[in-house]
Design an enzyme around this catalytic site. Structure first.
Site, PDB file in Angstrom:
ATOM      1  N   TYR A   1     -49.788 -14.098 -52.755  1.00  0.00           N
ATOM      2  CA  TYR A   1     -50.786 -12.924 -52.961  1.00  0.00           C
ATOM      3  C   TYR A   1     -50.443 -11.901 -54.139  1.00  0.00           C
ATOM      4  O   TYR A   1     -51.388 -11.276 -54.713  1.00  0.00           O
ATOM      5  CB  TYR A   1     -51.114 -12.154 -51.792  1.00  0.00           C
ATOM      6  CG  TYR A   1     -51.914 -12.981 -50.873  1.00  0.00           C
ATOM      7  CD1 TYR A   1     -53.289 -13.586 -50.912  1.00  0.00           C
ATOM      8  CD2 TYR A   1     -51.094 -13.680 -49.595  1.00  0.00           C
ATOM      9  CE1 TYR A   1     -53.739 -14.571 -50.048  1.00  0.00           C
ATOM     10  CE2 TYR A   1     -51.837 -14.498 -48.739  1.00  0.00           C
ATOM     11  CZ  TYR A   1     -53.131 -14.606 -48.990  1.00  0.00           C
ATOM     12  OH  TYR A   1     -53.766 -15.596 -48.217  1.00  0.00           O
TER      13      TYR A   1
ATOM     14  N   PHE B   1     -54.522  -8.472 -38.343  1.00  0.00           N
ATOM     15  CA  PHE B   1     -56.148  -8.865 -38.560  1.00  0.00           C
ATOM     16  C   PHE B   1     -56.016 -10.268 -39.303  1.00  0.00           C
ATOM     17  O   PHE B   1     -54.794 -10.449 -39.966  1.00  0.00           O
ATOM     18  CB  PHE B   1     -56.724  -7.877 -39.132  1.00  0.00           C
ATOM     19  CG  PHE B   1     -56.358  -7.528 -40.818  1.00  0.00           C
ATOM     20  CD1 PHE B   1     -56.872  -8.110 -41.614  1.00  0.00           C
ATOM     21  CD2 PHE B   1     -55.299  -6.313 -40.828  1.00  0.00           C
ATOM     22  CE1 PHE B   1     -56.540  -7.528 -43.046  1.00  0.00           C
ATOM     23  CE2 PHE B   1     -54.820  -6.264 -41.998  1.00  0.00           C
ATOM     24  CZ  PHE B   1     -55.452  -6.541 -43.237  1.00  0.00           C
TER      25      PHE B   1
END
Length: 442
Positions: A153, A442
């Site tokens: 990322y 999450f």
């Protein structure tokens, strides 16, 4: 999931974005297939219908947007069902605590997968860049994710903003706090947490830099109404609630017994939320006194943990793995920094480099009495740059989880020749009131 490189998918794929539907909806099939694709991408066992339905229901409650990439060519036998997406991507909006009680909107990215037989075709880059562009256009200053692989990322501008660690705590006679705790702890019915858990978390969220707003399943887990394997009830959950000296709930711990076959007898912490230091230590004092239990294990403990310093014998706490937790990606430098309270007066010129081009440019950051002023500079004069960095580095330092001095020493930030102490000055400006920690996966 796996890295994806190459050119964008073009006409080989159709990108569909849609809101999830519950099992009772006639449009549920697309949601069900999307969830099945996520399970496949993360190597999870196929979910039972009940679990899939509960995931869909909680996704509706979170107001998620689901994105799927679907191959346009007919699937050749024996390939998987063509109605199942070959790549998945989900987002929802919550808030991020950026220090000193300030909450800013956050674009939360999750469930990112690209199926192995469709990798290296530009799908991840297309999904991520399009999604971040839409979030920036909506005026959201920062995006967030948790990463299954650490190497993916940064190329999209994300930087590690908080860490967490697993701990094993011996709770025998050596477990003693050095100072008396305040308030008291009561055992509670798990069902009470349906209302109480969000209330307590809301207080903690405003108190802890790096905290993100929570999704629906957290309160269901604390209430014993979410089993990770089945989606049904979890009858093993117990809950302890800390009450302050006025009797107001300000912390809770959800935990479960590992079973008598585990040696030594061990309690697993599922969730710990404390709005105050007193609540945090009070809960640990309670957990350390559980009859017949000799060990407490917790996967999500803070790296900078006051418990270690509160114990008479800190060696009862043993650290397992330490890992990155929250990754942040600033989408708008001016909005993100202007929203923050700054702890030190000063002025710096920052040159920001952005692999996606969203935040490329030079910015003047100044602070007076805690108020930040940020302006983009139109002229290009490298000699005036105090600090040069990728947007990932500014994102890492944004909530105080890492010092710009550390990033400079690591070669991630370049310090201008005219301001050798610029990294230290930025560290002072971005300092937060307590260690950053993200309570929410999450």
């Amino acid at each position: 999931m796996g890295a994806d490189t190459g050119t964008p998918g073009g006409t080989d794929y159709e990108i569909r974005r849609f809101r999830p539907r519950p099992a009772s909806s006639p449009d549920y099939a697309d949601t069900k297939r999307w969830i099945e694709a996520v399970h496949y991408g993360f190597y999870q066992k196929p979910g039972r219908d009940e679990l899939t339905a509960r995931i869909a229901e909680s996704s509706v409650a979170d107001d998620r947007e689901l994105t799927g990439a679907y191959a346009t060519a007919p699937a050749a036998a024996p390939a998987l069902d063509a109605g199942r997406p070959v790549a998945t991507f989900a987002t929802f909006r919550k808030t991020l605590n950026v220090g000193h009680g300030v909450l800013v909107p956050a674009h939360m990215v999750t469930a990112v997968t690209v199926r192995t037989d469709h990798r290296r075709r530009g799908l991840l880059r297309r999904l991520m860049s399009e999604d971040l562009a839409r979030a920036k256009a909506d005026g959201v200053p920062v995006a967030a994710l948790t990463a299954s692989e650490a190497s993916i990322y940064r190329r999209f501008g994300y930087g590690v903003a908080t860490h967490e660690r697993s701990v094993s705590v011996e709770t025998g006679p050596r477990f003693r706090l050095a100072a008396p705790v305040r308030g008291r702890v009561v055992a509670a019915e798990p069902a009470a947490m349906l209302d109480l858990a969000p209330e307590i978390f809301a207080r903690a969220h405003r108190a802890i830099p790096g905290s993100l707003g929570r999704q629906e399943r957290y309160r269901l887990r604390a209430a014993g109404q979410w089993n990770e394997e089945t989606g049904g009830e979890d009858h093993g959950v117990r809950v302890a609630v800390h009450l302050d000296e006025q009797g107001t709930p300000d912390g809770y711990a959800a935990y479960a017994f590992r079973g008598w076959e585990t040696e030594p007898p061990t309690m697993e912490l599922r969730d710990v939320v404390a709005a105050t230091p007193e609540a945090y230590l009070g809960l640990w004092d309670f957990l350390g006194s559980l009859d017949l239990i000799e060990r407490i294990e917790w996967e999500d403990a803070p790296v900078d943990d006051p418990l270690v310093w509160a114990l008479e014998d800190p060696r009862v706490v043993r650290t397992g793995s330490v890992r990155d937790m929250l990754w942040l990606r600033i989408l708008d430098v001016e909005a993100a920094l202007s929203a923050r309270k700054l702890a030190h007066d000063g002025e710096l010129v920052l040159r920001i480099q952005d692999p996606l081009g969203f935040t490329d440019g030079r910015y003047r950051l100044s602070s007076s009495a805690g108020t930040a002023q940020v302006s983009r500079l139109a002229h290009d004069d490298p000699a005036q740059d105090d600090l040069v960095m990728d947007i990932a580095e500014l994102s890492s330092a944004y909530v105080g989880g890492v010092s710009p001095v550390t990033l400079a020493e690591a070669g991630r930030i370049r310090v201008g020749a005219g301001r050798p102490a610029a990294a230290t000055e930025l560290a002072r400006m971005l300092a937060v009131e307590r260690p950053a920690h993200c309570l929410t996966h999450f």
